[in-house]
Enzyme design. Structure first.
Site, PDB file in Angstrom:
ATOM      1  CB  VAL A 231      -2.652   6.377   3.915  1.00  0.00           C
ATOM      2  CG1 VAL A 231      -2.973   7.704   4.578  1.00  0.00           C
ATOM      3  CG2 VAL A 231      -2.468   5.270   4.952  1.00  0.00           C
ATOM      4  NE  ARG A 233      -2.116   1.806  -4.970  1.00  0.00           N
ATOM      5  CZ  ARG A 233      -1.005   2.345  -4.499  1.00  0.00           C
ATOM      6  NH1 ARG A 233      -1.073   3.157  -3.441  1.00  0.00           N
ATOM      7  NH2 ARG A 233       0.161   2.088  -5.042  1.00  0.00           N
ATOM      8  CG  ASP A 257      -2.925  10.624   0.476  1.00  0.00           C
ATOM      9  OD1 ASP A 257      -2.806  11.832   0.194  1.00  0.00           O
ATOM     10  OD2 ASP A 257      -2.066   9.763   0.176  1.00  0.00           O
ATOM     11  CD  GLU A 262      -5.462   8.412  -6.494  1.00  0.00           C
ATOM     12  OE1 GLU A 262      -4.307   8.515  -6.963  1.00  0.00           O
ATOM     13  OE2 GLU A 262      -5.692   7.888  -5.393  1.00  0.00           O
ATOM     14  CG  HIS A 281      -1.822   8.862  -4.294  1.00  0.00           C
ATOM     15  ND1 HIS A 281      -2.377   7.899  -5.101  1.00  0.00           N
ATOM     16  CD2 HIS A 281      -0.885   8.218  -3.539  1.00  0.00           C
ATOM     17  CE1 HIS A 281      -1.820   6.726  -4.854  1.00  0.00           C
ATOM     18  NE2 HIS A 281      -0.904   6.897  -3.904  1.00  0.00           N
ATOM     19  CB  SER A 283      -0.161   9.823   2.811  1.00  0.00           C
ATOM     20  OG  SER A 283       0.000   8.602   2.119  1.00  0.00           O
TER      21      SER A 283
END
Length: 328
Positions: A231, A233, A257, A262, A281, A283
């Protein structure tokens, strides 16, 4: 130290992605707001601005346009995120501009997210959902959570919140930080903690020391039963090495996550892996999180205009807030 004394009125440029901070204008009386959603708009808005709010914390626009000519009036940059890697580029770090983050907003939500991932793995939730879709009744035995060993890398407020919740369900939690402290292992102790780790949780900031910290070599020290929860990077993990470990059964699973790229590309092999839980992304993003981000920024803006100490000042050498509240 305070950023300045008596900044009234202030000129605040807000970098956004079309989704602007809710209620910001009504809560910043006497402050002139300039909105920018592209690098070109940001370059036009920055001259004369003394504050920059990077509401769109996924954008690289600040790095793209940063120059002494455009940012000569800038005194303070605030990012609406806990991580500062998007804005912690050399030119900003070398400047006298103060950098703050949104530490404190995401602690509990991210801890709940990690707890949910641990429980989902232990109770084989993903398999239950797949069998439900197939209308298949298949009795199985599942694992207990109590007694499992969880190693959490990142001993700031988020790491401590994760440890608090996981401790409440009976796991043994070991926090790992930059250096040893009361109840915290030093980062260089991590290799020795991995062999008996059931869940490795990554909640560390992205720095030169943590980038690529989970690679083939460190994965090899984990037991085959281990699951990884990230959670922090995406670049904390060498993603190709993780994929190979998951394919080969070297570790039991991963809840991810955040990712190197991304959104996660549609052709990533991670999508099709039954032992992987993927989330986009999110969380720390709970109902009301944007209002909490605005509340924090407005409080800091009031402090700035009064010449008082700002909250969440980032140590530019370390890459995270290093004041009270625990190490990152």
């Amino acid at each position: 130290m305070p950023v300045s004394a008596g900044q009234d009125p202030s000129v605040v440029t807000v970098l956004h992605d079309g989704d602007t901070p809710p209620g910001l204008e009504s809560r910043t009386d006497g402050t002139r707001l300039r909105l920018a959603s592209t690098a070109d708009e940001l370059a036009a808005a920055l001259p004369g601005s003394d504050v920059l709010l990077t509401w769109d914390f996924t954008s690289d626009a600040v790095r793209q346009v940063w120059s002494a000519e455009l940012t000569g009036d800038l005194r303070w940059v605030h990012t609406a995120s806990a991580g500062v890697d998007r804005v912690a580029f050399p030119e900003l770090l070398a400047s006298p501009v103060t950098l703050t983050n949104s530490r404190g907003v995401f602690d509990r939500p991210m801890a709940e997210f990690v707890l949910g991932a641990v429980v989902a793995f232990a109770k084989d939730t993903a398999r239950s959902l797949a069998l439900q879709r197939e209308h298949t009744w298949q009795h199985r035995e599942t694992e207990t959570v109590a007694g499992k060993v969880v190693t959490v890398v990142g001993s700031g407020p988020i790491g401590h919140a994760i440890a608090h919740l996981l401790d409440a369900v009976g796991t043994t939690v070991r926090l790992v930080g930059r250096r040893a402290a009361d109840g915290v292992h030093a980062f260089d102790e991590l290799p020795g903690l991995l062999p008996d780790t059931d869940y490795l949780v990554l909640a560390a900031p992205l720095t030169d020391a943590t980038r690529g910290m989970l690679h083939a070599g460190t994965i090899a020290r984990l037991p085959e039963r281990a699951r990884v929860v990230n959670v922090g990077r995406g670049p904390l993990i060498v993603q190709d090495d993780l994929v190979e470990a998951l394919r080969g059964g070297r570790i039991a699973g991963a809840a991810l996550d955040v990712f190197e790229v991304e959104p996660l590309p549609a052709d990533s092999p991670l999508w099709a892996m039954e032992n992987v839980l993927i989330s986009p992304h999110m969380s720390g993003d709970v109902v009301g999180w944007k209002d909490m981000l605005v509340e924090l920024f407005v409080d800091n803006l009031t402090r700035y205009r009064d010449g008082r100490e700002l909250r969440n000042v980032v140590d530019k050498e370390r890459g995270y807030v290093s004041s009270s509240g625990g190490q990152a």
